[in-house]
Motif scaffolding. Structure first.
Motif, PDB file in Angstrom:
ATOM      1  N   MET A  25      -4.924  -3.752  10.631  1.00 11.52           N
ATOM      2  CA  MET A  25      -3.352  -3.647   9.391  1.00 11.52           C
ATOM      3  C   MET A  25      -3.538  -3.646   8.560  1.00 11.52           C
ATOM      4  N   THR A  26      -2.015  -3.344   7.940  1.00  9.78           N
ATOM      5  CA  THR A  26      -2.129  -2.876   6.451  1.00  9.78           C
ATOM      6  C   THR A  26      -1.128  -3.309   5.646  1.00  9.78           C
ATOM      7  N   ILE A  27      -1.061  -3.386   4.718  1.00 13.73           N
ATOM      8  CA  ILE A  27      -0.791  -3.936   3.250  1.00 13.73           C
ATOM      9  C   ILE A  27       0.963  -3.213   2.874  1.00 13.73           C
ATOM     10  N   ARG A  28       1.641  -3.753   2.911  1.00 14.91           N
ATOM     11  CA  ARG A  28       3.232  -2.748   3.063  1.00 14.91           C
ATOM     12  C   ARG A  28       3.733  -2.836   1.481  1.00 14.91           C
ATOM     13  N   PHE A  29       3.991  -2.400   0.439  1.00 14.43           N
ATOM     14  CA  PHE A  29       5.253  -3.185  -0.721  1.00 14.43           C
ATOM     15  C   PHE A  29       5.603  -1.442  -1.583  1.00 14.43           C
ATOM     16  N   THR A  30       6.113  -2.263  -1.915  1.00 15.61           N
ATOM     17  CA  THR A  30       6.918  -0.726  -3.172  1.00 15.61           C
ATOM     18  C   THR A  30       6.090  -1.269  -4.722  1.00 15.61           C
ATOM     19  N   VAL A  31       7.010   0.327  -5.194  1.00 13.21           N
ATOM     20  CA  VAL A  31       6.100   0.384  -6.723  1.00 13.21           C
ATOM     21  C   VAL A  31       6.689   1.193  -7.083  1.00 13.21           C
ATOM     22  N   ASN A  32       7.813   0.361  -7.894  1.00 10.84           N
ATOM     23  CA  ASN A  32       9.103   1.424  -8.523  1.00 10.84           C
ATOM     24  C   ASN A  32       9.879   1.903  -7.541  1.00 10.84           C
ATOM     25  N   GLY A  33      10.371   1.418  -6.325  1.00  8.54           N
ATOM     26  CA  GLY A  33      11.029   2.120  -5.995  1.00  8.54           C
ATOM     27  C   GLY A  33      10.398   3.291  -4.527  1.00  8.54           C
ATOM     28  N   PHE A  39       4.325   2.411  -0.287  1.00  2.11           N
ATOM     29  CA  PHE A  39       2.740   2.208  -0.629  1.00  2.11           C
ATOM     30  C   PHE A  39       2.455   1.227   1.083  1.00  2.11           C
ATOM     31  N   GLU A  40       1.922   2.120   1.727  1.00  6.92           N
ATOM     32  CA  GLU A  40       0.404   1.063   2.607  1.00  6.92           C
ATOM     33  C   GLU A  40      -1.233   1.534   2.604  1.00  6.92           C
ATOM     34  N   LEU A  41      -1.318   0.614   2.985  1.00  2.00           N
ATOM     35  CA  LEU A  41      -2.825   0.349   2.284  1.00  2.00           C
ATOM     36  C   LEU A  41      -3.745  -0.681   3.003  1.00  2.00           C
ATOM     37  N   PRO A  42      -4.331   0.061   3.890  1.00  2.00           N
ATOM     38  CA  PRO A  42      -5.879  -1.492   4.830  1.00  2.00           C
ATOM     39  C   PRO A  42      -6.191  -1.935   4.442  1.00  2.00           C
TER      40      PRO A  42
END
Length: 173
Positions: A1-9, A12-15
């Motif tokens: 599984m991954t964590i997906r989000f944006t920062v200032n547009g 990012f995809e992190l484990p």
């Protein structure tokens, strides 16, 4: 599984293994975005406030980055103080704070700016009766801790913008 989000547009995809890392640590150590400040480290002072939009709601909410785990940000859009100024010029909230000489050491300023911007954005969407404006301002920034100014200048700067926005004046945030 991954964590997906944006920062200032930026996406990012992190484990999942990084899920317990705080947003503030990620901003500082991974992205070198140091405008968001670490002060108390437990979410009381609100100096580390950032804006988070979590769909399906389009409404931004103030988020304490020093105690927010990355795992809770999946699917969100994060905006930091670095996203505020446009073309090297302060946005209306920053300018109002400068005009009122609200900043002294400036450490709490990013949190105040982010909270004030979200408050004004909400006010643009849904004005409040004029007699409730002061209480709404207090709800928005009253829990932010400043060790230098005594808050009066922050409130005066926000009041001038809030009155204009509440009266229907458009302010680009």
């Amino acid at each position: 599984m991954t964590i997906r989000f944006t920062v200032n547009g930026v996406d990012f995809e992190l484990p999942d293994s990084r899920g317990q890392e705080t947003l503030l640590d990620f901003l500082h150590h991974e992205l070198n975005l140091t405008g968001t400040k670490l002060c108390c480290g437990i979410g009381v002072c609100r100096a580390c406030t950032v804006q988070v939009v979590k769909p399906p709601s389009p409404a931004p909410s103030p988020t304490i980055s020093c105690s927010t785990a990355l795992a809770t940000l999946d699917g969100t859009q994060v905006s930091t103080i670095e996203s505020v100024a446009r073309g090297g010029r302060p946005d209306p909230v920053q300018q109002a704070f400068l005009d009122q000489f609200a900043f002294q050491c400036g450490y709490c300023a990013p949190g105040f700016v982010m909270a004030a911007r979200m408050f004004l954005s909400g006010l643009q969407a849904q004005p409040v009766p004029p007699d409730q404006l002061e209480a709404a301002m207090m709800e928005a920034i009253g829990s932010h801790i400043c060790r230098c100014t005594g808050y009066v200048r922050y409130f005066e700067a926000l009041r001038s913008l809030a009155e204009a926005v509440n009266a229907g004046e458009a302010i680009e945030l």
